[in-house]
Design an enzyme around this catalytic site. Structure first.
Site, mmCIF file in Angstrom:
data_model
loop_
_atom_site.group_PDB
_atom_site.id
_atom_site.type_symbol
_atom_site.label_atom_id
_atom_site.label_comp_id
_atom_site.label_asym_id
_atom_site.label_seq_id
_atom_site.Cartn_x
_atom_site.Cartn_y
_atom_site.Cartn_z
ATOM 1 N N ASP A 136 -8.499 7.376 0.580
ATOM 2 C CA ASP A 136 -9.220 6.943 1.779
ATOM 3 C C ASP A 136 -10.572 7.636 1.848
ATOM 4 O O ASP A 136 -10.654 8.853 1.997
ATOM 5 C CB ASP A 136 -8.422 7.287 3.045
ATOM 6 C CG ASP A 136 -9.211 6.938 4.297
ATOM 7 O OD1 ASP A 136 -9.352 5.730 4.579
ATOM 8 O OD2 ASP A 136 -9.715 7.849 4.976
ATOM 9 N N GLY B 165 -7.114 11.739 1.566
ATOM 10 C CA GLY B 165 -8.352 11.634 2.338
ATOM 11 C C GLY B 165 -9.447 12.545 1.812
ATOM 12 O O GLY B 165 -9.165 13.612 1.253
ATOM 13 N N HIS C 149 -15.075 1.673 10.928
ATOM 14 C CA HIS C 149 -14.792 3.107 11.118
ATOM 15 C C HIS C 149 -14.421 3.438 12.568
ATOM 16 O O HIS C 149 -13.621 4.322 12.840
ATOM 17 C CB HIS C 149 -16.006 3.924 10.687
ATOM 18 C CG HIS C 149 -15.691 5.319 10.284
ATOM 19 N ND1 HIS C 149 -16.244 5.927 9.197
ATOM 20 C CD2 HIS C 149 -14.854 6.253 10.815
ATOM 21 C CE1 HIS C 149 -15.779 7.168 9.078
ATOM 22 N NE2 HIS C 149 -14.934 7.384 10.054
ATOM 23 N N MET D 196 0.846 -1.191 0.000
ATOM 24 C CA MET D 196 0.000 0.000 0.000
ATOM 25 C C MET D 196 0.886 1.248 0.000
ATOM 26 O O MET D 196 1.832 1.318 0.794
ATOM 27 C CB MET D 196 -0.838 -0.024 1.291
ATOM 28 C CG MET D 196 -1.707 1.174 1.503
ATOM 29 S SD MET D 196 -2.596 1.079 3.101
ATOM 30 C CE MET D 196 -1.361 1.837 4.179
ATOM 31 N N PRO D 197 0.621 2.218 -0.881
ATOM 32 C CA PRO D 197 1.391 3.459 -0.793
ATOM 33 C C PRO D 197 1.179 4.104 0.578
ATOM 34 O O PRO D 197 0.040 4.218 1.040
ATOM 35 C CB PRO D 197 0.793 4.339 -1.902
ATOM 36 C CG PRO D 197 0.106 3.387 -2.836
ATOM 37 C CD PRO D 197 -0.372 2.252 -1.968
ATOM 38 N N ALA D 198 2.269 4.493 1.235
ATOM 39 C CA ALA D 198 2.162 5.036 2.594
ATOM 40 C C ALA D 198 1.330 6.310 2.625
ATOM 41 O O ALA D 198 0.605 6.575 3.589
ATOM 42 C CB ALA D 198 3.563 5.316 3.135
ATOM 43 N N LEU D 199 1.444 7.102 1.576
ATOM 44 C CA LEU D 199 0.727 8.376 1.543
ATOM 45 C C LEU D 199 -0.556 8.198 0.735
ATOM 46 O O LEU D 199 -0.524 7.820 -0.440
ATOM 47 C CB LEU D 199 1.628 9.421 0.880
ATOM 48 C CG LEU D 199 1.215 10.875 1.016
ATOM 49 C CD1 LEU D 199 1.239 11.332 2.464
ATOM 50 C CD2 LEU D 199 2.154 11.765 0.194
ATOM 51 N N GLY D 200 -1.670 8.456 1.400
ATOM 52 C CA GLY D 200 -2.964 8.369 0.719
ATOM 53 C C GLY D 200 -3.623 9.735 0.691
ATOM 54 O O GLY D 200 -3.123 10.696 1.285
ATOM 55 N N TYR E 83 -18.865 9.317 4.732
ATOM 56 C CA TYR E 83 -18.501 10.602 4.106
ATOM 57 C C TYR E 83 -19.452 10.982 2.975
ATOM 58 O O TYR E 83 -19.435 12.122 2.497
ATOM 59 C CB TYR E 83 -17.066 10.579 3.549
ATOM 60 C CG TYR E 83 -15.978 10.309 4.560
ATOM 61 C CD1 TYR E 83 -16.234 10.352 5.933
ATOM 62 C CD2 TYR E 83 -14.684 10.010 4.152
ATOM 63 C CE1 TYR E 83 -15.229 10.087 6.856
ATOM 64 C CE2 TYR E 83 -13.674 9.759 5.073
ATOM 65 C CZ TYR E 83 -13.955 9.787 6.416
ATOM 66 O OH TYR E 83 -12.956 9.530 7.319
ATOM 67 N N LYS F 16 -14.585 2.581 4.674
ATOM 68 C CA LYS F 16 -14.895 2.210 6.062
ATOM 69 C C LYS F 16 -16.375 1.887 6.223
ATOM 70 O O LYS F 16 -17.224 2.533 5.595
ATOM 71 C CB LYS F 16 -14.559 3.369 7.008
ATOM 72 C CG LYS F 16 -13.224 4.014 6.750
ATOM 73 C CD LYS F 16 -12.881 5.095 7.759
ATOM 74 C CE LYS F 16 -11.646 5.854 7.319
ATOM 75 N NZ LYS F 16 -11.874 6.893 6.313
#
Ligand code: NDP
Length: 300
Positions: free
Chosen positions: A48, A23, A111, A17-21, A53, A78
């Site tokens: 994310d 949001g 969540h 998984m790429p560490a930076l997502g 949301y 989530k």
């Protein structure tokens, strides 16, 4: 860790998984397609979102319109607490996948715990285990789990969560949560990674201190000719966490992705660690909130 690129993290089931997502909490649906498109153009390959949301449909549309292959984008969402329970959570997957327009999700997490109805939390997680076994999701996890919640979950289930997504920024670092996660092989993922909850417009009161205005962070940023947001993101990445900054502003979306090519020293990391106040900005996961269960997640 090489500093010239955004790291890729390997989860406890070997999925990467790429560490930076990127949001999208509080991103209105009508702004979500453009915002996610911008993020994908800038280079993010991890998004994310969450059922709660109200913008999963638009996230899915942005990914399709980007022209990227499905497999190039890591999609995390989530399950909201009103959908907890075994059958309900299996159906929550159908709702999320239907809105996103995807057959398979990369990471599906609870969540938050439902502290006064923890049996429904466990049933929900068992449904995630079934979805994982059936290949509907590539990894499963939790969010806002305190060490006690994690221990109770692990006692009752068999798949160790891949991720625990929690409030984590320089003013609230949750060392006990990070230690409990690490001990169990759970990756800690930071929400409000640049401290959004310390300065969201319209939230809280005038006593809030914004991480963006912190003098220690500002001074480190000046040393590296970077911004405070970039320094905070670098701090997460160098400490091995995933971080999922949110912005609807194109220049900030790009700024937050531009965090390769510099490295904080051990002293700088330690001086950010020393900013922890131990005071959370978000809701306490130990407190059951009746209003949380009132939010109904619509069908796909
Ligand atoms: P962030 O720490 O990502 O901060 C977001 C805020 O910072 C927005 O107000 C944004 O404004 C502003 N901003 C973004 N970049 C910059 C910048 N470079 N300089 C100055 N201001 C900036 O907070 P979030 O709480 O949104 O957390 C990120 C993500 O974490 C969420 O979007 C969501 O995916 C997840 N999350 C999960 C929770 C959970 O319970 N699991 C709870 C909360 C968040 P603007 O958009 O106007 O540019």
């Amino acid at each position: 860790m090489p500093t010239d690129q955004i790291p890729t993290l390997t989860l406890n089931n070997e999925v990467t998984m790429p560490a930076l997502g990127y949001g999208v909490f509080q991103t209105p649906p009508e702004e979500t397609v453009a915002a996610v498109r911008t993020a994908l153009e800038v280079g993010y390959r991890h998004v994310d979102t969450a059922a709660a949301y109200g913008n999963e449909r638009e996230v899915g549309r942005a990914i399709r319109e980007s022209g990227l292959d499905r497999d190039e984008v890591f999609v995390e969402t989530k399950v909201w607490v009103s959908d907890f329970g075994y059958d309900q959570t299996l159906h929550a997957f159908d709702k999320a996948a239907g809105k996103l327009g995807l057959d398979r999700l990369d990471l599906l997490i609870l969540h938050q715990p439902a502290p006064a109805r923890f049996d429904t939390t466990i049933d929900a997680y068992r449904a995630l285990e079934t979805l994982l076994a059936d290949g509907k999701v590539r990894a499963i996890g939790v969010s806002n789990f305190m060490p006690g919640h994690l221990a109770r979950l692990l006692d009752a289930t068999s798949v160790v969560p891949a991720v625990n997504q929690v409030e984590l920024h320089p003013y609230f670092q949750q060392p006990a949560v990070q230690a409990a996660d690490a001990e169990r092989g759970v990756l800690t993922q930071a929400w409000s990674p640049i401290g959004g909850i310390t300065f969201y417009p319209g939230w809280g009161d005038d006593t809030r201190r914004s991480t963006l205005e912190d003098p220690t962070i500002a001074s480190i940023a000046a040393t590296h000719a970077r911004t405070p947001a970039q320094v905070m993101l670098r701090w997460h990445l160098q400490q091995g966490r995933s971080a999922i900054p949110k912005s609807v502003t194109p220049s900030r979306i790009a700024e937050n992705f531009d965090v390769a090519g510099f490295e904080l020293t051990a002293d700088e990391l330690a001086s950010i660690d020393a900013l922890d106040t131990g005071v959370r900005g978000g809701p306490d996961p130990e407190v059951d909130r009746a209003r949380f269960y009132e939010l109904e997640i619509p069908e796909a």
